[in-house]
Design an enzyme around this catalytic site. Structure first.
Site, short mmCIF file in Angstrom:
data_model
loop_
_atom_site.label_atom_id
_atom_site.label_comp_id
_atom_site.label_asym_id
_atom_site.label_seq_id
_atom_site.Cartn_x
_atom_site.Cartn_y
_atom_site.Cartn_z
N MET A 1 0.86 -1.13 0.06
CA MET A 1 -0.03 0.08 0.04
C MET A 1 0.96 1.33 0.18
O MET A 1 0.37 2.19 0.44
CB MET A 1 -0.91 -0.04 1.22
CG MET A 1 -1.82 -1.11 1.23
SD MET A 1 -3.46 -1.09 2.32
CE MET A 1 -2.72 -0.70 3.63
N GLU B 1 11.76 -0.50 5.07
CA GLU B 1 12.79 -1.56 4.96
C GLU B 1 11.94 -2.72 4.94
O GLU B 1 12.60 -3.92 4.40
CB GLU B 1 13.65 -1.20 6.20
CG GLU B 1 14.98 -2.42 5.92
CD GLU B 1 15.88 -2.32 4.68
OE1 GLU B 1 15.94 -1.39 3.99
OE2 GLU B 1 16.18 -3.18 4.19
N GLY B 2 11.06 -3.04 5.44
CA GLY B 2 10.32 -4.18 5.34
C GLY B 2 9.75 -4.54 4.13
O GLY B 2 10.02 -5.72 3.52
N HIS B 3 9.26 -3.66 3.38
CA HIS B 3 8.86 -3.93 2.16
C HIS B 3 10.14 -4.28 1.32
O HIS B 3 10.25 -4.72 0.29
CB HIS B 3 8.24 -2.75 1.55
CG HIS B 3 6.70 -2.10 2.34
ND1 HIS B 3 6.76 -0.99 3.24
CD2 HIS B 3 5.80 -2.77 2.05
CE1 HIS B 3 5.62 -1.00 3.62
NE2 HIS B 3 5.02 -2.14 3.21
P1 AMP Z 1 1.37 -3.05 3.47
O1 AMP Z 1 1.96 -2.03 2.59
O2 AMP Z 1 1.28 -2.70 4.86
O3 AMP Z 1 0.23 -3.64 2.93
O4 AMP Z 1 2.33 -4.07 3.44
C1 AMP Z 1 2.83 -4.86 2.21
C2 AMP Z 1 3.53 -6.12 2.42
O5 AMP Z 1 4.82 -5.95 3.34
C3 AMP Z 1 2.93 -7.12 3.34
O6 AMP Z 1 3.08 -8.39 2.61
C4 AMP Z 1 3.37 -6.74 4.77
O7 AMP Z 1 3.31 -8.19 5.38
C5 AMP Z 1 4.98 -6.63 4.37
N1 AMP Z 1 5.32 -5.87 5.40
C6 AMP Z 1 4.96 -4.76 6.03
N2 AMP Z 1 5.66 -4.60 7.28
C7 AMP Z 1 6.67 -5.41 7.18
C8 AMP Z 1 7.80 -5.96 8.12
N3 AMP Z 1 7.99 -5.00 9.00
N4 AMP Z 1 8.66 -6.66 7.78
C9 AMP Z 1 8.42 -7.61 6.70
N5 AMP Z 1 7.15 -7.37 5.94
C10 AMP Z 1 6.67 -6.25 6.01
#
Ligand code: AMP
Length: 288
Positions: free
Chosen positions: A34, A39-41
């Protein structure tokens, strides 16, 4: 420095680029997000970069997965910063459709509903959330047609729901999981962390503190799910700025509550709480 990844807004453009790559025998990896990337992404994009030949990052703040009182309108959006992170992590293409592109017939459209795995945890707190997630992920897969897609364990229930949907609907996409990326004090990276003021940011470590206490209890021989739940709850409730939504010990596969951890099945601790007005989630394995 490599070029900034191309941004396309339409399904037709994404399909043309992906179709060309596949016609050349290249494998296509996708990372649905989204935006408000961190860094997670980036870790998921890097994993896709390692395993596939064309890496597509989707950036779409999906209206159907937000409840009426949730943060859809104020969810952070910053395409220029996201594009830089995508370049650093090695993405080739950003697919950033408009609402009209993704929901051409309005939001009262066709939905994908995964009945299993969605009754408790996030599903109980956010009743329409997973319907929105499953629907948009199915649409993104049909739009961009990747061979594989990466999801973070940060949203552990979402990962399991997506796996089930892919299995139930015979979607030809391999689902891969990425480990949770954390700050040095344990707070899981999240786009929502930027809502926290400095006092709340300090308090937000309570999720990780509770998880560590739960893991330590299990390492010390505790096997009763209820005792671990009580412990998690007491840690979260000791933090003045935190308000607990759930602290669960669940089977890592089917997400049903676990009573006895000594049964040889993998268990997981999952927590959701508000810190101030910001809702945070976290989870981790519980090894016996
Ligand atoms: P989002 O943008 O929040 O919908 O997240 C997109 C993807 O990134 C999803 O698969 C999340 O699980 C993953 N994600 C978000 N935060 C983290 C994180 N801290 N570590 C690993 N993956 C993450």
């Amino acid at each position: 420095m490599s070029e900034l990844p191309l941004v396309v807004r339409t399904i037709a453009e994404a399909r043309t680029i992906v179709g060309r790559a596949r016609a050349q025998g290249r494998e296509v990896g996708m990372v649905p997000t989204m935006g408000a990337l961190h860094e997670g992404h980036a870790s998921l994009i890097r994993a896709a970069r390692r395993d596939t030949d064309l890496v597509v990052v989707s950036i779409f703040v999906n209206p159907t997965q937000f409840g009426p009182s949730e943060d859809y309108t104020r969810y952070p959006r910053n395409m220029e910063a996201d594009r830089l992170i995508c370049r650093e992590a090695g993405a080739d293409l950003i697919f950033a459709p408009t609402d009209e592109e993704m929901y051409p017939n309005g939001l009262e459209s066709t939905f994908v509903e995964v009945k299993a795995l969605t009754r408790n945890l996030e599903g109980a707190c956010r009743p329409t959330h997973f319907r929105g997630v499953a629907t948009v992920v199915a649409k993104l897969f049909l739009a961009a047609q990747p061979d594989a897609a990466w999801f973070g364990e940060k949203d552990y229930q979402q990962l399991q729901v997506v796996r089930r949907m892919v299995s139930d609907l015979f979607l030809p996409v391999e689902i891969k999981a990425g480990a949770i990326v954390r700050e040095t004090d344990g707070l899981a990276l999240s786009s929502r962390n930027r809502y926290l003021n400095s006092e709340e940011r300090a308090a937000a470590t309570v999720l990780w503190r509770a998880i560590r206490e739960g893991q330590a209890a299990v390492a010390g021989g505790q096997r009763r799910g209820d005792n671990i739940r009580t412990l998690l709850k007491s840690v979260v409730e000791s933090e003045r700025l935190a308000r607990l939504e759930y602290a669960e010990v669940a089977d890592a596969e089917n997400l049903e509550p676990v009573d006895d951890l000594g049964q040889g099945r993998e268990a997981r601790v999952l927590i959701a709480c508000y810190v101030g007005k910001t809702r945070l989630i976290d989870n981790a394995p519980l090894a016996c």
